[in-house]
Design a protein around this motif. Structure first.
Motif, mmCIF file in Angstrom:
data_model
loop_
_atom_site.group_PDB
_atom_site.id
_atom_site.type_symbol
_atom_site.label_atom_id
_atom_site.label_comp_id
_atom_site.label_asym_id
_atom_site.label_seq_id
_atom_site.Cartn_x
_atom_site.Cartn_y
_atom_site.Cartn_z
ATOM 1 N N ASP A 105 0.823 -1.205 0.000
ATOM 2 C CA ASP A 105 0.000 0.000 0.000
ATOM 3 C C ASP A 105 0.863 1.264 0.000
ATOM 4 O OD1 ASP A 105 -2.309 1.380 -0.150
ATOM 5 O OD2 ASP A 105 -3.013 0.950 1.886
ATOM 6 N N PHE A 106 0.254 2.371 -0.408
ATOM 7 C CA PHE A 106 0.955 3.649 -0.471
ATOM 8 C C PHE A 106 1.453 4.075 0.909
ATOM 9 C CE2 PHE A 106 -2.236 3.763 -3.933
ATOM 10 C CZ PHE A 106 -1.379 3.882 -5.016
ATOM 11 N N LYS A 107 2.709 4.504 0.973
ATOM 12 C CA LYS A 107 3.339 5.041 2.184
ATOM 13 C C LYS A 107 3.345 4.039 3.346
ATOM 14 C CE LYS A 107 1.947 9.784 1.050
ATOM 15 N NZ LYS A 107 1.280 11.022 1.525
ATOM 16 N N ASP A 108 3.281 2.755 3.020
ATOM 17 C CA ASP A 108 3.182 1.708 4.051
ATOM 18 C C ASP A 108 4.523 0.988 4.188
ATOM 19 O OD1 ASP A 108 2.479 -0.268 5.818
ATOM 20 O OD2 ASP A 108 1.093 -1.303 4.453
ATOM 21 N N GLU A 109 5.415 1.552 5.013
ATOM 22 C CA GLU A 109 6.736 0.939 5.168
ATOM 23 C C GLU A 109 6.652 -0.434 5.843
ATOM 24 O OE1 GLU A 109 6.640 4.163 8.521
ATOM 25 O OE2 GLU A 109 5.966 3.947 6.438
ATOM 26 N N ASN A 110 5.676 -0.598 6.725
ATOM 27 C CA ASN A 110 5.521 -1.896 7.392
ATOM 28 C C ASN A 110 5.088 -2.972 6.397
ATOM 29 O OD1 ASN A 110 6.168 -0.835 9.965
ATOM 30 N ND2 ASN A 110 4.067 -0.105 10.210
ATOM 31 N N GLY A 111 4.148 -2.604 5.529
ATOM 32 C CA GLY A 111 3.700 -3.549 4.506
ATOM 33 C C GLY A 111 4.818 -3.897 3.547
ATOM 34 N N LEU A 112 5.633 -2.908 3.189
ATOM 35 C CA LEU A 112 6.760 -3.161 2.294
ATOM 36 C C LEU A 112 7.778 -4.094 2.954
ATOM 37 C CD1 LEU A 112 8.510 -2.684 -0.194
ATOM 38 C CD2 LEU A 112 9.303 -0.541 0.853
ATOM 39 N N ALA A 113 8.085 -3.824 4.235
ATOM 40 C CA ALA A 113 9.057 -4.674 4.943
ATOM 41 C C ALA A 113 8.571 -6.117 4.983
ATOM 42 C CB ALA A 113 9.271 -4.136 6.355
ATOM 43 N N LYS A 114 7.276 -6.293 5.200
ATOM 44 C CA LYS A 114 6.711 -7.643 5.265
ATOM 45 C C LYS A 114 6.857 -8.359 3.921
ATOM 46 C CE LYS A 114 2.437 -10.104 6.395
ATOM 47 N NZ LYS A 114 1.015 -9.974 6.817
ATOM 48 N N VAL A 115 6.547 -7.642 2.815
ATOM 49 C CA VAL A 115 6.645 -8.245 1.477
ATOM 50 C C VAL A 115 8.088 -8.614 1.158
ATOM 51 C CG1 VAL A 115 6.426 -7.768 -0.992
ATOM 52 C CG2 VAL A 115 4.583 -7.115 0.562
ATOM 53 N N LEU A 116 9.033 -7.700 1.437
ATOM 54 C CA LEU A 116 10.429 -7.958 1.098
ATOM 55 C C LEU A 116 11.011 -9.098 1.935
ATOM 56 C CD1 LEU A 116 11.770 -4.310 0.628
ATOM 57 C CD2 LEU A 116 11.176 -5.969 -1.137
#
Length: 754
Positions: A324-335
């Motif tokens: 999601d936009f501006k979602d660093e937590n979501g990005l960390a989870k995906v990576l």
């Protein structure tokens, strides 16, 4: 096939320039030796560019004449087709409006590739894009979302739209060798590339890194790209500095590299081949096409992205991952999940590689060539046979909505901010006289009830502004304070014109008597005027009066003497190649021949008619020579032996041309004047130098003209009345042409005039 491109082009550092270069090469080297590429490159005046040989001409972005020269160059070049790469920001004028005159003048098929399509465009952005669509034979877009927008927002017919994906270079490097050359070793490499600006959301990735590094300490993030030139000019390196501070604050100096340079294509693919995951962390959905995303997928990268339009469409079918936009937590989870599951990464990579092989530039170039060949080989469409010189179906429905909005119980408000009355500017005689003329025409032709209701408002304003000596004040504040003692001679003349027309066409005796009273109170001032436009306007009013009072010899003698003044001005200023009343073409020019056309009919004077026709032809030669009306701009006007001014063009000048050609048709019954009349009217609807409509289909008003930057969106009384008077004149002329076609006698036609 010879193909002309209009776009930015290397060495200018621009994503569209890179796209154009790749597409041009792909079309030129597609196995057909006959293909030849020429480029007309956009120049932003910020740098000096050493363009390659295929660039045959440059257009300075904000230099209007360059666009016209480019159109002439393309037409003379022998090019079979033109391809325009469109992005609002690379063309000059408001919302890139300068590109429209170029497109209009092209004599060859046109393909326009749209790199940006806005979901919520401004009025001008929408108008510009709709006009581009109308002028293009085909529109190429790169996503299904773009197709939907064109159909639903811009009303583009589906058959005009072609979807061709963004191409990618067929460049491949060995992953391990690239990592060695770039000195990344065994790091888990994340990459973002492209111009840098706040909308790219790079801070989201940086904020996510601590959570990723906690599980995978060998992660390294590279941002390859310069700050966007527009951002650099407006805000400098503020965003890059913010990122540097954020990196330092989170203690990520050993995990992030901000590479501040424009990475050339081959070097870029070396970075892509070395990367494990490519990230586009854009902060909002409004991106219809992303070249960087396409490059990453085409090179076989695992792509992780926010769900902006192009990414949401491209990363389906397990070709990538979204957060999601501006979602660093979501990005960390995906990576973290991707790094924890190498098999999943491999599956995604294979899917991306499969997709990438279908959009390499040679294949994309082939699709563009197929499209171009179809357009070039298509038989020319026959010109539709015209039954009349006027097409009434092109006219918007007649509406007094905006005029009612501007009118209160005192009169019509002079100015408007956009479509809203500007009460601060109050009222003026000029506009109330025009308003009286317009509603008198509307009631005569249409028996319009609103026109009849408004008629006494404007007539009473005129009466209120008349001085004891018969002259008129012009300006009145909103709180009804006089702002001058005596108005201009132009405003006087326009008032007499409206009174004369009302007397000839009064709906009842009370209106006739009131108009007659004010007219004759003003009469002692008729021959005191010095302004030739004031004289001309007054002559028109007198002519209408004499049509119903032909035995008034005193007034007829006044018309005779005023006519002689105009004739004298013409004879004194006429010279070789200059058949005009002054040493310049200024404003409201058509009024001068129009006055003589009216007077010659009343006075039955052939010499006056000849001068009217001669001056009209001269005006025509300078304003109607390219198949559309280009009225003299009032920025500098057109002084004899100097360059004419294109901007700023105003509606009253177009109205004068419409009225002039109408009266010429009434007098001579020559159909050529009907065509010129309708061409002049179409100036309001977009057949002009900017190719944009001044009539506002939402407010039912007319914009105040156009400047060098684009349309002036204010919709004051003068402009809107000029449009409506022109509209009514066209309807009148259409009716007259019908009678003429059936009767074909000038004597019968004169009885049918409006």
């Amino acid at each position: 096939m010879k193909i002309a491109f209009v776009a930015t082009y290397p060495p200018r550092e621009c994503g569209i320039g890179t796209f154009t270069h790749s597409l041009a090469q792909a079309m030129e080297k597609n196995g057909n030796e006959d293909n030849e590429i020429i480029v007309i490159a956009m120049h932003d005046d910020q740098e000096t560019y050493a363009f390659p040989p295929e660039v045959k001409l440059t257009i300075h972005q904000e230099r209007q004449t360059d666009y016209l020269k480019a159109a002439d160059f393309i037409n003379r070049s022998g090019a079979d087709i033109c391809i325009v790469e469109h992005e609002f920001g690379i063309f000059g004028g408001h919302s890139g409006v300068y590109i429209l005159p170029l497109l209009h003048r092209l004599h060859i098929p046109l393909i326009t590739t749209l790199h940006t399509i806005l979901e919520n465009p401004s009025y001008t952005e929408k108008a510009v894009l709709k006009k581009i669509a109308a002028l293009s034979d085909k529109l190429v877009v790169m996503s299904n979302k773009a197709v939907q927008f064109l159909e639903n927002i811009y009303d583009v017919p589906p058959e005009k739209i072609v979807r061709i994906e963004h191409g990618v270079p067929d460049i491949h490097f060995d992953k391990e060798q690239s990592r060695t050359e770039l000195k990344f070793g065994d790091k888990k490499l994340l990459l973002t590339f492209g111009f840098v600006g706040r909308n790219k959301g790079i801070e989201t990735v940086i904020k996510a890194l601590p959570q990723i590094i906690e599980k995978h300490p060998d992660v390294f993030y590279v941002v390859a790209g310069k700050t966007h030139p527009n951002v650099l000019r407006s805000a400098g390196e503020e965003y890059r500095n913010y990122l540097q501070v954020l990196i330092k604050k989170l203690k990520l100096n050993d995990h992030v590299l901000l590479l501040n340079e424009f990475v050339e294509e081959r070097e870029l693919f070396k970075y892509l081949s070395a990367s494990d995951i490519y990230i586009t962390p854009y902060i909002n959905e409004a991106q219809i096409t992303s070249g960087t995303l396409t490059y990453a997928m085409g090179s076989g990268c695992v792509v992780v992205s926010t769900p902006y339009w192009h990414a949401a469409e491209l990363l389906t079918e397990n070709r990538g991952c979204l957060f999601d936009f501006k979602d660093e937590n979501g990005l960390a989870k995906v990576l973290n999940e991707l790094f924890d599951h190498p098999d999943l990464m491999k599956t995604i990579q294979q899917k991306a590689e499969e997709y990438g092989q279908d959009i390499i530039w040679p294949k994309i170039g082939e699709r563009y060539l197929e499209l171009a060949e179809k357009l070039v080989s298509a038989p020319a469409k026959p010109e539709p046979k015209k039954e009349t010189d006027i097409d009434p179906l092109l006219l918007p429905p007649f509406s007094l909505t905006h005029i009612k909005r501007l009118t209160d119980d005192t009169g019509i408000i002079q100015h408007a901010k956009f479509g809203i009355p500007n009460l601060k500017e109050g009222y003026c005689l000029d506009d109330n006289a025009r308003a009286l003329l317009m509603v008198s025409m509307a009631y005569k032709q249409k028996k319009n009830a609103v026109a009849l209701e408004l008629m006494p408002v404007y007539l009473s304003y005129i009466h209120y502004m008349q001085n004891k000596d018969g002259t008129f004040r012009n300006f009145l504040s909103f709180n009804r304070n006089f702002l001058d003692e005596v108005g201009s001679e132009d405003s006087f003349g326009r008032t007499i014109w409206s009174l004369g027309y009302l007397m000839q066409n009064a709906p009842n005796d009370a209106y006739y008597q009131m108009a007659r009273l004010v007219f004759f109170e003003a009469l002692p001032n008729f021959e005191k005027m010095k302004s030739i436009r004031g004289i001309a306007n007054t002559m028109i009013g007198i002519s209408y009066y004499l049509k119903i009072n032909p035995d008034d010899l005193d007034v007829k003698m006044i018309l005779q003497r005023m006519t002689e003044i105009l004739v004298l001005h013409f004879e004194q200023n006429k010279s070789e190649n200059w058949d005009w009343f002054e040493s310049l073409l200024a404003y409201d020019n058509g009024i001068l021949p129009l006055a003589l056309l009216h007077a010659s009919h009343i006075l039955e004077n052939k010499k006056v008619e000849d001068i009217a026709i001669e001056s009209m032809n001269f005006l025509t030669s300078h304003t109607l020579k390219d198949g559309y009306l280009s009225v003299i701009g009032n920025k500098q006007w057109f002084v004899k032996d100097q360059e004419r001014s294109i901007y700023a063009q105003q509606p009253i000048d177009a109205m004068a041309m419409v009225l002039m050609y109408h009266q010429a048709f009434v007098l001579t019954a020559k159909r050529e004047y009907l065509e010129k009349l309708f061409t002049s009217y179409m100036w309001f609807l977009g057949e002009n130098d900017l190719r944009l409509s001044l009539y506002d289909f939402e407010t039912k008003g007319c914009c105040d003209g156009f400047e060098d930057y684009g349309i002036n969106r204010n919709q004051g009384a003068e402009s809107s009345l000029a449009y409506l008077i022109s509209h009514l004149t066209v309807l009148c002329a259409y009716e007259e042409s019908y009678h003429f076609r059936n009767l074909n006698k000038l004597s019968d036609l004169s009885d049918k005039t409006c």
